[in-house]
Design a protein around this motif. Structure first.
Motif, PDB file in Angstrom:
ATOM      1  N   GLU A   4       6.030  13.745   7.776  1.00 44.42           N
ATOM      2  CA  GLU A   4       6.461  12.811   8.811  1.00 44.42           C
ATOM      3  C   GLU A   4       6.536  11.393   8.251  1.00 44.42           C
ATOM      4  OE1 GLU A   4       5.238  11.518  13.381  1.00 44.42           O
ATOM      5  OE2 GLU A   4       4.101  13.083  12.338  1.00 44.42           O
ATOM      6  N   ASP A   5       5.560  11.001   7.433  1.00 46.55           N
ATOM      7  CA  ASP A   5       5.580   9.687   6.790  1.00 46.55           C
ATOM      8  C   ASP A   5       6.809   9.517   5.913  1.00 46.55           C
ATOM      9  OD1 ASP A   5       3.328   8.638   7.917  1.00 46.55           O
ATOM     10  OD2 ASP A   5       1.998   9.134   6.250  1.00 46.55           O
ATOM     11  N   VAL A  41       5.166  -0.766  11.515  1.00 44.01           N
ATOM     12  CA  VAL A  41       5.520   0.614  11.179  1.00 44.01           C
ATOM     13  C   VAL A  41       6.184   0.603   9.807  1.00 44.01           C
ATOM     14  CG1 VAL A  41       6.909   2.623  11.832  1.00 44.01           C
ATOM     15  CG2 VAL A  41       5.780   1.248  13.603  1.00 44.01           C
ATOM     16  N   THR A  58       2.901   4.572  13.795  1.00 43.19           N
ATOM     17  CA  THR A  58       3.650   5.642  13.134  1.00 43.19           C
ATOM     18  C   THR A  58       5.042   5.830  13.720  1.00 43.19           C
ATOM     19  OG1 THR A  58       2.618   7.258  14.611  1.00 43.19           O
ATOM     20  CG2 THR A  58       1.565   6.894  12.482  1.00 43.19           C
ATOM     21  N   THR A  59       5.250   5.359  14.948  1.00 43.68           N
ATOM     22  CA  THR A  59       6.557   5.514  15.576  1.00 43.68           C
ATOM     23  C   THR A  59       7.095   4.148  16.004  1.00 43.68           C
ATOM     24  OG1 THR A  59       5.537   5.892  17.748  1.00 43.68           O
ATOM     25  CG2 THR A  59       6.029   7.831  16.411  1.00 43.68           C
ATOM     26  N   GLN A 114       1.789  15.565   8.501  1.00 45.29           N
ATOM     27  CA  GLN A 114       1.677  14.110   8.525  1.00 45.29           C
ATOM     28  C   GLN A 114       2.341  13.481   7.305  1.00 45.29           C
ATOM     29  OE1 GLN A 114      -2.698  13.983   9.115  1.00 45.29           O
ATOM     30  NE2 GLN A 114      -2.265  12.751  10.912  1.00 45.29           N
ATOM     31  N   HIS A 119      -1.688   0.595   5.746  1.00 44.97           N
ATOM     32  CA  HIS A 119      -2.242   0.522   7.100  1.00 44.97           C
ATOM     33  C   HIS A 119      -3.515  -0.327   7.127  1.00 44.97           C
ATOM     34  CE1 HIS A 119      -0.157   4.352   8.911  1.00 44.97           C
ATOM     35  NE2 HIS A 119       0.694   3.439   8.474  1.00 44.97           N
ATOM     36  N   ASN A 148       1.535  15.154  17.622  1.00 50.33           N
ATOM     37  CA  ASN A 148       2.407  14.812  16.498  1.00 50.33           C
ATOM     38  C   ASN A 148       3.733  15.561  16.561  1.00 50.33           C
ATOM     39  OD1 ASN A 148       0.236  13.301  15.683  1.00 50.33           O
ATOM     40  ND2 ASN A 148       0.222  14.063  13.582  1.00 50.33           N
ATOM     41  N   ARG A 168       0.482   4.800   1.780  1.00 47.11           N
ATOM     42  CA  ARG A 168       0.671   4.461   3.181  1.00 47.11           C
ATOM     43  C   ARG A 168      -0.680   4.106   3.832  1.00 47.11           C
ATOM     44  NH1 ARG A 168       4.925   5.923   6.641  1.00 47.11           N
ATOM     45  NH2 ARG A 168       6.155   5.983   4.728  1.00 47.11           N
TER      46      ARG A 168
END
Length: 382
Positions: free
Chosen positions: A245-246, A16, A42-43, A242, A30, A273, A26
């Motif tokens: 959130e990132d 993560v 993501t979490t 998204q 990944h 999400n 990002r």
């Protein structure tokens, strides 16, 4: 004789990212994780192997508090000591991209630094001699400039150079990825002989002692840059969420997902999400509602059932969590983490035979990770 530390590897690792990466996007990060045999996430959860801290600054929120991913990793490590917290620099080394370090190269000359900060060249040389700052071939970067500004401010407050140097070394040793604390952290002067790094309601001494800050003013809300609602579609709001959130702007991400759902009420991915964001913000009741809506709209959404079970477990409803995880593994028999969590819950409520079946299913899917060792120990104990 010290025992050599095992080399880190991303093989079978769940990775993560937190904060902004300086050397890549990002999405590229990944992809690199996948190429190295790992799985990007993501979490942060118990199954997270690595939390990579981006080098565009320590992952603090606008109000000075620790980012949710780092906070969650610290909480898990207090119980399980399972998550490796590494810097972006260490990640580059793990994926064999040491050459990307040059993207973080220093571009300011000493003359430019002295002009920008109104420093005497002699002071700059002295600070280098005390290891308060370190140039590279006589060049500095933006974080060096921030460090120099902090040094000048500390000296004006009566802090000795020796105290600053000792504090830099201490903070760097106890906070992973903090190679330049004066640039990356908010430093406070308790007295001329004591410096503290502030994390909102918490303060950390260079010795690692945690001190609570009872004088913290009320937190201000993070600024949210919203897209024009008249021009944006639900998909665009979802993508915007998204991105936020990132960047760990959870409040902004929540607003973006809610806007997407306002425009498109049947949107299980947005509910999923949204549930993740609410879970990170410790709003468990509404997070559970978001996950329930997600799986109601798409009953085949295995990850939705999995995350719903996580919240149900935290809220003390073990039997419901077992039911949700059972659905998850039925929908996705190769969902290793769901087998692991279901085995743990079944064992907790005394359903040993069923638990063993899922421990074995997990080991077939993930025989080499640190969590595989946990599963083997549970089988041996039984």
């Amino acid at each position: 004789m010290q025992t050599a530390q095992p080399a880190l590897s991303l093989t079978n690792a769940r990775v993560v990212f937190s904060g902004k990466l300086a050397s890549m996007t990002r999405q590229e990060a990944h992809q690199l994780v996948k190429q190295a045999g790992g799985e990007p996430g993501t979490t942060v959860s118990r199954q997270t192997s690595f939390l990579v801290v981006g080098m565009e600054g320590w992952p603090l929120l606008p109000d000075g508090t620790v980012g949710s991913k780092l906070k969650r990793a610290e909480e898990i490590n207090q119980k399980y000591h399972s998550i490796q917290i590494i810097s972006e620099l260490a990640f580059l080394e793990l994926v064999g991209l040491e050459e990307r370090k040059s993207q973080l190269k220093k571009t300011y000359s000493s003359a430019e630094v002295c002009r920008l900060l109104k420093l005497e060249p002699e002071n700059l040389r002295h600070w280098e001699q005390f290891s308060l700052i370190s140039s590279q071939d006589g060049m500095y970067d933006f974080q060096d400039i921030m460090t120099l500004r902090a040094i000048a401010a500390l000296l004006q407050q009566g802090v000795r150079r020796e105290t600053i140097a000792t504090s830099i070394r201490g903070l760097a040793s106890i906070l992973p990825g903090t190679d330049r604390p004066l640039a990356q952290l908010r430093i406070l002067v308790e007295n001329p002989k004591a410096l503290l790094a502030e994390f909102g309601e918490r303060r950390i001494t260079p010795e690692g002692q945690l001190v609570f800050n009872f004088d913290t003013p009320s937190r201000t809300k993070a600024q949210v840059i919203e897209l024009p609602s008249s021009e944006s579609t639900a998909a665009e709001w979802f993508e915007h969420g998204q991105i936020l959130e990132d960047e760990e702007d959870l409040e902004g991400a929540e607003r973006a997902y809610l806007k997407a759902l306002e425009l498109q009420p049947h949107f299980p991915e947005a509910y999923f999400n949204l549930g993740n964001v609410l879970r990170e913000r410790d709003r468990l009741r509404v997070a559970e509602q978001a996950y329930q809506t997600c799986v109601a709209q798409d009953p085949s959404f295995a990850e939705g059932w999995y995350n719903l079970a996580d919240v149900q477990e935290v809220r003390g409803r073990t039997s419901e969590a077992v039911q949700s995880l059972t659905v998850a593994v039925q929908l996705a028999p190769s969902f290793a983490d769901a087998h692991f969590n279901l085995a743990a819950l079944l064992q907790k409520i005394g359903r040993e035979e069923e638990a063993n079946w899922h421990w074995k299913a997990y080991l077939k899917l993930d025989p080499n990770s640190q969590w595989a060792e946990v599963a083997r120990r549970q089988l041996v104990m039984d």
